[in-house]
Scaffold this motif. Structure first.
Motif, PDB file in Angstrom:
ATOM      1  N   LYS A 144       0.553  -1.118  -0.283  1.00 47.82           N
ATOM      2  CA  LYS A 144       0.302  -0.118  -0.053  1.00 47.82           C
ATOM      3  C   LYS A 144       0.356   1.227  -0.194  1.00 47.82           C
ATOM      4  CE  LYS A 144      -3.092   2.595   0.533  1.00 47.82           C
ATOM      5  NZ  LYS A 144      -4.654   3.167  -0.156  1.00 47.82           N
ATOM      6  N   ALA A 145       0.457   2.314  -1.301  1.00 47.02           N
ATOM      7  CA  ALA A 145       1.234   3.545  -0.510  1.00 47.02           C
ATOM      8  C   ALA A 145       0.781   4.274   0.255  1.00 47.02           C
ATOM      9  CB  ALA A 145       1.621   3.847  -2.250  1.00 47.02           C
ATOM     10  N   VAL A 146       1.102   5.166   0.991  1.00 43.31           N
ATOM     11  CA  VAL A 146      -0.076   6.184   2.177  1.00 43.31           C
ATOM     12  C   VAL A 146       0.844   7.176   1.914  1.00 43.31           C
ATOM     13  CG1 VAL A 146      -0.474   6.840   4.455  1.00 43.31           C
ATOM     14  CG2 VAL A 146      -0.338   4.477   3.451  1.00 43.31           C
ATOM     15  N   VAL A 147      -0.036   8.734   1.277  1.00 43.16           N
ATOM     16  CA  VAL A 147       0.758   9.946   0.790  1.00 43.16           C
ATOM     17  C   VAL A 147       0.554  10.642   2.354  1.00 43.16           C
ATOM     18  CG1 VAL A 147       0.032  12.066   0.018  1.00 43.16           C
ATOM     19  CG2 VAL A 147      -0.501   9.687  -0.938  1.00 43.16           C
ATOM     20  N   ARG A 148       1.386  11.344   2.692  1.00 39.47           N
ATOM     21  CA  ARG A 148       1.738  11.822   3.780  1.00 39.47           C
ATOM     22  C   ARG A 148       0.901  13.246   4.482  1.00 39.47           C
ATOM     23  NH1 ARG A 148       7.899  11.170   5.727  1.00 39.47           N
ATOM     24  NH2 ARG A 148       8.254   8.879   5.777  1.00 39.47           N
ATOM     25  N   PRO A 149       0.415  13.849   5.179  1.00 36.71           N
ATOM     26  CA  PRO A 149      -0.405  14.552   4.828  1.00 36.71           C
ATOM     27  C   PRO A 149       0.157  16.304   4.923  1.00 36.71           C
ATOM     28  CG  PRO A 149      -0.623  13.597   7.718  1.00 36.71           C
ATOM     29  CD  PRO A 149       0.468  12.535   6.192  1.00 36.71           C
ATOM     30  N   GLY A 150      -0.135  17.090   3.556  1.00 33.07           N
ATOM     31  CA  GLY A 150       0.234  17.405   3.653  1.00 33.07           C
ATOM     32  C   GLY A 150       0.616  17.747   2.187  1.00 33.07           C
ATOM     33  N   TYR A 151       0.838  16.735   1.776  1.00 33.59           N
ATOM     34  CA  TYR A 151       1.099  16.234   0.322  1.00 33.59           C
ATOM     35  C   TYR A 151       0.365  15.765  -0.283  1.00 33.59           C
ATOM     36  CZ  TYR A 151       5.565  16.756   2.668  1.00 33.59           C
ATOM     37  OH  TYR A 151       7.072  17.484   3.100  1.00 33.59           O
ATOM     38  N   GLU A 152      -1.171  16.642  -0.274  1.00 35.06           N
ATOM     39  CA  GLU A 152      -2.210  15.903  -0.662  1.00 35.06           C
ATOM     40  C   GLU A 152      -2.808  16.659  -2.665  1.00 35.06           C
ATOM     41  OE1 GLU A 152      -2.421  16.520   1.977  1.00 35.06           O
ATOM     42  OE2 GLU A 152      -3.226  15.878   3.195  1.00 35.06           O
ATOM     43  N   LYS A 153      -1.967  17.878  -2.676  1.00 31.50           N
ATOM     44  CA  LYS A 153      -2.195  18.681  -3.936  1.00 31.50           C
ATOM     45  C   LYS A 153      -2.205  17.370  -4.790  1.00 31.50           C
ATOM     46  CE  LYS A 153      -2.808  22.252  -6.245  1.00 31.50           C
ATOM     47  NZ  LYS A 153      -4.468  23.152  -6.326  1.00 31.50           N
ATOM     48  N   LEU A 154       0.070  17.171  -5.170  1.00 25.98           N
ATOM     49  CA  LEU A 154       0.780  16.338  -5.729  1.00 25.98           C
ATOM     50  C   LEU A 154      -0.773  15.134  -6.097  1.00 25.98           C
ATOM     51  CD1 LEU A 154       1.723  16.754  -8.581  1.00 25.98           C
ATOM     52  CD2 LEU A 154       4.010  15.566  -7.160  1.00 25.98           C
ATOM     53  N   ALA A 155      -0.850  14.321  -5.255  1.00 22.59           N
ATOM     54  CA  ALA A 155      -1.509  13.281  -4.788  1.00 22.59           C
ATOM     55  C   ALA A 155      -2.933  13.065  -5.929  1.00 22.59           C
ATOM     56  CB  ALA A 155      -1.768  12.751  -3.343  1.00 22.59           C
ATOM     57  N   GLN A 156      -3.177  14.604  -6.232  1.00 23.49           N
ATOM     58  CA  GLN A 156      -4.545  14.736  -6.599  1.00 23.49           C
ATOM     59  C   GLN A 156      -4.453  13.970  -7.853  1.00 23.49           C
ATOM     60  OE1 GLN A 156      -6.557  18.607  -6.583  1.00 23.49           O
ATOM     61  NE2 GLN A 156      -6.580  18.012  -4.293  1.00 23.49           N
ATOM     62  N   VAL A 157      -3.453  13.735  -8.420  1.00 23.48           N
ATOM     63  CA  VAL A 157      -3.079  13.787 -10.341  1.00 23.48           C
ATOM     64  C   VAL A 157      -2.180  13.439 -10.521  1.00 23.48           C
ATOM     65  CG1 VAL A 157      -4.250  15.980 -11.214  1.00 23.48           C
ATOM     66  CG2 VAL A 157      -1.257  16.236 -10.355  1.00 23.48           C
ATOM     67  N   LEU A 158      -1.127  12.790  -9.339  1.00 20.68           N
ATOM     68  CA  LEU A 158      -0.228  11.798  -9.994  1.00 20.68           C
ATOM     69  C   LEU A 158      -0.790  10.678  -9.379  1.00 20.68           C
ATOM     70  CD1 LEU A 158       3.257  11.197  -9.773  1.00 20.68           C
ATOM     71  CD2 LEU A 158       2.936  10.575  -7.024  1.00 20.68           C
ATOM     72  N   GLN A 159      -0.206   9.619 -11.197  1.00 21.33           N
ATOM     73  CA  GLN A 159      -0.735   8.303 -11.396  1.00 21.33           C
ATOM     74  C   GLN A 159       0.702   7.516 -10.535  1.00 21.33           C
ATOM     75  OE1 GLN A 159      -3.128   7.925 -13.256  1.00 21.33           O
ATOM     76  NE2 GLN A 159      -3.880   9.546 -12.341  1.00 21.33           N
ATOM     77  N   VAL A 160       0.401   5.879 -10.554  1.00 21.34           N
ATOM     78  CA  VAL A 160       1.689   5.195  -9.913  1.00 21.34           C
ATOM     79  C   VAL A 160       0.974   3.639 -10.389  1.00 21.34           C
ATOM     80  CG1 VAL A 160       0.106   5.225  -8.080  1.00 21.34           C
ATOM     81  CG2 VAL A 160       2.618   4.203  -8.291  1.00 21.34           C
ATOM     82  N   ARG A 161       1.967   3.283 -11.463  1.00 20.83           N
ATOM     83  CA  ARG A 161       2.078   1.954 -11.712  1.00 20.83           C
ATOM     84  C   ARG A 161       2.716   1.055 -11.228  1.00 20.83           C
ATOM     85  NH1 ARG A 161       2.584   2.991 -16.261  1.00 20.83           N
ATOM     86  NH2 ARG A 161       5.068   2.771 -16.421  1.00 20.83           N
ATOM     87  N   VAL A 162       2.702  -0.382 -10.131  1.00 22.31           N
ATOM     88  CA  VAL A 162       2.752  -1.090  -9.639  1.00 22.31           C
ATOM     89  C   VAL A 162       2.730  -2.449 -10.394  1.00 22.31           C
ATOM     90  CG1 VAL A 162       2.727  -2.210  -7.410  1.00 22.31           C
ATOM     91  CG2 VAL A 162       2.279   0.202  -7.574  1.00 22.31           C
ATOM     92  N   LYS A 163       4.427  -2.657 -10.250  1.00 25.61           N
ATOM     93  CA  LYS A 163       4.279  -4.094 -11.181  1.00 25.61           C
ATOM     94  C   LYS A 163       5.250  -4.881 -10.950  1.00 25.61           C
ATOM     95  CE  LYS A 163       5.814  -5.675 -15.772  1.00 25.61           C
ATOM     96  NZ  LYS A 163       6.584  -5.176 -17.458  1.00 25.61           N
ATOM     97  N   LEU A 164       4.473  -6.078 -10.505  1.00 23.75           N
ATOM     98  CA  LEU A 164       5.072  -7.534  -9.912  1.00 23.75           C
ATOM     99  C   LEU A 164       6.300  -7.905 -10.849  1.00 23.75           C
ATOM    100  CD1 LEU A 164       6.076  -9.022  -6.957  1.00 23.75           C
ATOM    101  CD2 LEU A 164       3.962 -10.698  -7.633  1.00 23.75           C
ATOM    102  N   LEU A 165       7.184  -7.772 -10.957  1.00 28.21           N
ATOM    103  CA  LEU A 165       8.560  -8.394 -12.723  1.00 28.21           C
ATOM    104  C   LEU A 165       8.645 -10.449 -11.908  1.00 28.21           C
ATOM    105  CD1 LEU A 165      11.677  -5.956 -11.657  1.00 28.21           C
ATOM    106  CD2 LEU A 165       9.633  -5.664 -13.057  1.00 28.21           C
ATOM    107  N   ASN A 166       8.398 -10.514 -10.877  1.00 27.50           N
ATOM    108  CA  ASN A 166       8.132 -11.575 -10.510  1.00 27.50           C
ATOM    109  C   ASN A 166       7.780 -13.198 -11.948  1.00 27.50           C
ATOM    110  OD1 ASN A 166       8.768 -11.197  -7.929  1.00 27.50           O
ATOM    111  ND2 ASN A 166      10.488 -13.067  -8.073  1.00 27.50           N
ATOM    112  N   THR A 167       6.526 -12.376 -12.086  1.00 24.22           N
ATOM    113  CA  THR A 167       5.181 -12.545 -12.131  1.00 24.22           C
ATOM    114  C   THR A 167       4.891 -11.962 -14.037  1.00 24.22           C
ATOM    115  OG1 THR A 167       3.343 -11.361 -12.105  1.00 24.22           O
ATOM    116  CG2 THR A 167       4.455 -13.481 -10.158  1.00 24.22           C
ATOM    117  N   GLY A 168       5.237 -10.365 -14.083  1.00 21.88           N
ATOM    118  CA  GLY A 168       5.135  -9.751 -15.457  1.00 21.88           C
ATOM    119  C   GLY A 168       3.686  -8.991 -14.747  1.00 21.88           C
ATOM    120  N   GLU A 169       2.976  -9.130 -13.562  1.00 22.15           N
ATOM    121  CA  GLU A 169       1.806  -8.546 -13.998  1.00 22.15           C
ATOM    122  C   GLU A 169       2.127  -7.091 -13.009  1.00 22.15           C
ATOM    123  OE1 GLU A 169      -1.745  -9.572 -10.662  1.00 22.15           O
ATOM    124  OE2 GLU A 169      -0.063 -10.251 -10.513  1.00 22.15           O
TER     125      GLU A 169
END
Length: 272
Positions: A144-169
């Motif tokens: 889980k990614a938890v945004v720290r308080p006070g940094y919500e502005k960029l979190a509104q538009v920031l995208q994140v891609r999480v890939k497990l390389l062992n499986t390519g998923e």
């Protein structure tokens, strides 16, 4: 007289051996403690990163990387959740480093901070993480990614891609603020093992993001944990084995030293 001289030499040798054993044991324990507190980084195995993914350094920003998953076929997955099919090898010069996260019986959860800032539309930042899980039976690894308080502005538009390389998923590809409570991966093993999971996590801004989100910073905590604490084991390291050997050497040399000193004292009393 000759026998006393030999006994004295043996006592000196055993005393030196005892001292060396204690020093080596202390060094092993200190090294193990430092390793637990700062596991450092490892190199991502060659067969887990394809040439298309390996075009920059660990923290390099690559303009124009939008959302989407990799088009390369995923390698086969074993029953324990590891990759068994090889992928194209990466060059040694472009080897990626992965920060190490350790999950075991004394540490069922671990986290590391993730920071991005001054990003422009189309920018991206990729980091790699090696999650070492010491377990037996069946466990589920949560992320889980938890945004720290006070940094919500960029979190509104920031995208994140999480890939497990062992499986390519691709476990997730979307807004960091909308990420589910946990992204999971199941592991299974009949025996006690330490298994490594390699995560590729990319934070990026879509090209449509407005100027209002530029020059903004974001700090988030990347967390991994296992809820089945009863199935977690101690990590497999050579330090424990070496520690047992040095402790055994110390006990043996100390015991022999005690017996020889006692014998020498009795001989001296008999000569009086």
């Amino acid at each position: 007289m000759e026998q006393k001289k030999k006994t004295k030499v043996i006592i000196i040798i055993l005393a030196v051996l005892l001292g060396l054993s204690l020093l080596a044991l202390a060094g092993t324990l200190i090294r193990a403690r430092l390793t637990d507190s700062d596991p450092g980084a490892v190199t991502v195995p060659d067969n887990l990163i394809t040439p298309e993914e390996n075009t920059g350094t660990e923290d390099a920003r690559t303009p124009g990387s939008g959302a989407g998953t990799s088009s390369a076929p995923a390698p086969a997955q074993s029953a324990a959740g590891t990759s068994s099919a090889p992928a194209p090898a990466q060059s040694a010069a472009a080897a990626q480093k992965a920060a190490t996260i350790a999950l075991y019986n004394k540490q069922p959860e671990d986290n590391t901070p993730f920071t991005v800032g001054n990003m422009f539309p189309g920018d991206s930042e990729t980091k790699y993480f090696c999650v070492q899980v010491s377990y037996h039976d069946k466990v589920t690894v949560h992320y889980k990614a938890v945004v720290r308080p006070g940094y919500e502005k960029l979190a509104q538009v920031l995208q994140v891609r999480v890939k497990l390389l062992n499986t390519g998923e691709t476990l997730y590809d979307g807004g960091i603020a909308a990420m589910p409570q946990s992204l999971t991966h199941k592991l299974a093993s009949e025996s006690s093992v330490t298994q490594e999971l390699y995560y590729e996590i990319t934070a990026y801004l879509d090209t449509s993001v407005g100027n209002a989100y530029q020059n903004q910073d974001l700090i988030a905590d990347f967390k991994w944990w296992v809820e089945e604490t009863g199935s977690l084991d101690s990590p497999e390291t050579g330090d424990a084995y070496r520690g047992v050997l040095w402790a055994a050497a110390g006990v043996c040399s100390g015991g022999l030293l005690f017996l020889l000193v006692l014998r020498r004292r009795k001989e001296d009393e008999a000569d009086v």
